[in-house]
Design an enzyme around this catalytic site. Structure first.
Site, short mmCIF file in Angstrom:
data_model
loop_
_atom_site.label_atom_id
_atom_site.label_comp_id
_atom_site.label_asym_id
_atom_site.label_seq_id
_atom_site.Cartn_x
_atom_site.Cartn_y
_atom_site.Cartn_z
N ASP A 1 16.00 -11.80 -0.68
CA ASP A 1 17.35 -11.59 -1.18
C ASP A 1 17.93 -10.27 -0.69
OD1 ASP A 1 17.57 -13.98 -2.52
OD2 ASP A 1 17.37 -13.13 -4.54
N ARG B 1 5.79 -6.24 3.95
CA ARG B 1 4.49 -6.66 3.46
C ARG B 1 4.59 -6.59 1.94
NH1 ARG B 1 -1.28 -4.51 5.60
NH2 ARG B 1 -0.55 -2.47 4.86
N ASP C 1 -9.30 -4.80 5.81
CA ASP C 1 -9.93 -5.47 4.67
C ASP C 1 -11.16 -6.28 5.09
OD1 ASP C 1 -7.64 -4.49 3.28
OD2 ASP C 1 -7.91 -6.10 1.82
N GLU D 1 -7.37 -11.62 5.90
CA GLU D 1 -8.16 -10.41 5.68
C GLU D 1 -9.33 -10.62 4.72
OE1 GLU D 1 -5.57 -7.51 3.90
OE2 GLU D 1 -4.49 -9.03 2.75
N HIS E 1 0.80 -1.22 0.00
CA HIS E 1 0.00 0.00 0.00
C HIS E 1 0.84 1.28 0.00
CE1 HIS E 1 -3.83 -2.01 0.37
NE2 HIS E 1 -3.44 -2.67 1.45
#
Length: 259
Positions: free
Chosen positions: A89, A75, A180, A154, A50
C-alpha cells in the site's frame, strides 16, 4: 487511471534475467534511499526484518526511492499477509519475504501480493493506487503486473521442498539467504562446502522453474562466485555497510598522516 507504480519495469527486467544491482537500507530515514537511488542503483531493499523501520519510516524510504526511479522493495518483518499489505500500500515495488520454508507458505505469500487469483486487500486511497481518483480495475491490473515477489530461502527444511517452492505460481524469484543457512547448519563460513551445496541446490531449482536468483554480496569475489551459479540480482552491502567502509578508510588514511 491511477498512475502505475514507478518501479513497474523492475519485475520485467528481473524476469528477463538482466543483471541488477541493489543495496539494503538499514537506516530508517529517507536520505539513504535518496542518495543511493540517485547514484543509479536499480533497486533498494528496505530491511524491516533486521532494522528499526516502522511503517512511517518505510513509507518515507519508499517515497524517496520512487522519486529517484529506483525500485523500492521491502524485506518485510514476516510472511504475514498484513505485513505484506502494509508495504505494498505504501508503494513498494515488491517484497522480499523471509523464511519461506514450505511450498504452502510460498503459495500464501504469493496470494497476499496479488489481487486477481490472490487475496491482497484493496484500497484506492493509498499511494500505490495514486491516492484515489483512478479506476479500480486499471489499478489492479497495473499492480498485479508490477508487484515483485521474492522468496528468501534460508532454512534447511526449505531445501527439502525447494523445487515446489520455486515452481509456485506468483513467486517471481528466489533469494539465497546464506547468513541464516550458515547459522542453522553450523557452518564455519558462508561459503563453506555445506553452504555451497545448499546454494547450488537452490540455484538449480530456480533454473528448473525458470526463476531468477537474487543474492547478497559483500564484494566482488562473492559476486563472481554467485554469478557463476546463475544469480542475476545482487544486493550489495547496505547503507550502513558502505558508510562504515568509507569512514574506516578515511579515518585510517588520515591517522596515517601522524604516523
Amino acid at each position: 487511471m491511477a498512475p502505475a507504480p514507478l518501479g513497474e519495469g523492475f519485475r520485467a527486467r528481473l524476469l528477463r534475467g538482466e543483471l541488477l544491482v541493489g543495496s539494503f537500507l538499514k537506516t530508517p530515514t529517507l536520505h539513504a534511499a535518496e542518495i543511493l537511488g540517485g547514484m543509479g542503483f536499480d533497486f533498494l531493499v528496505v530491511d524491516e526484518e533486521h532494522s528499526p523501520f516502522d511503517r512511517q519510516s518505510t513509507d518515507a524510504a519508499l517515497f524517496a526511492a520512487r522519486a529517484t526511479g529506483a525500485a523500492g522493495l521491502v524485506r518485510v518483518q514476516s510472511p504475514a499477509a498484513h505485513h505484506i499489505l502494509s508495504v505494498l500500500d505504501c508503494g513498494a515495488t515488491g517484497v522480499l519475504v523471509p523464511h519461506v520454508a514450505t511450498a504452502a507458505l510460498a503459495g500464501q505469500v504469493a496470494a497476499a501480493c496479488r489481487y486477481r487469483g490472490g487475496k491482497r486487500g484493496y484500497s484506492g486511497s493509498v499511494r500505490a493506487a495514486g491516492h484515489g481518483g483512478g479506476k479500480m480495475w486499471d489499478y489492479i491490473a497495473a499492480a498485479d503486473a508490477a508487484t515483485t515477489v521474492v522468496a528468501q530461502i534460508e532454512d534447511p527444511e526449505a531445501l527439502d521442498e525447494i523445487d515446489a517452492i520455486a515452481a509456485t505460481d506468483g513467486i517471481d524469484a528466489l533469494f539465497i539467504g546464506r547468513g541464516d543457512l550458515t547459522a542453522a547448519l553450523g557452518a564455519p563460513t558462508n561459503d563453506a562446502p555445506v553452504i555451497r551445496d545448499a546454494v547450488d541446490r537452490i540455484a538449480a531449482a530456480a533454473k528448473r522453474a525458470g526463476k531468477p536468483v537474487m543474492v547478497f554480496v559483500g564484494g566482488m569475489k562473492e559476486a563472481e562466485w554467485l554469478r557463476s551459479i546463475g544469480a542475476t540480482a545482487f544486493v550489495h552491502s547496505s547503507d550502513q555497510g558502505m558508510m562504515k567502509q568509507a569512514a574506516g578508510k578515511a579515518l585510517a588514511d588520515l591517522r596515517a598522516l601522524g604516523a
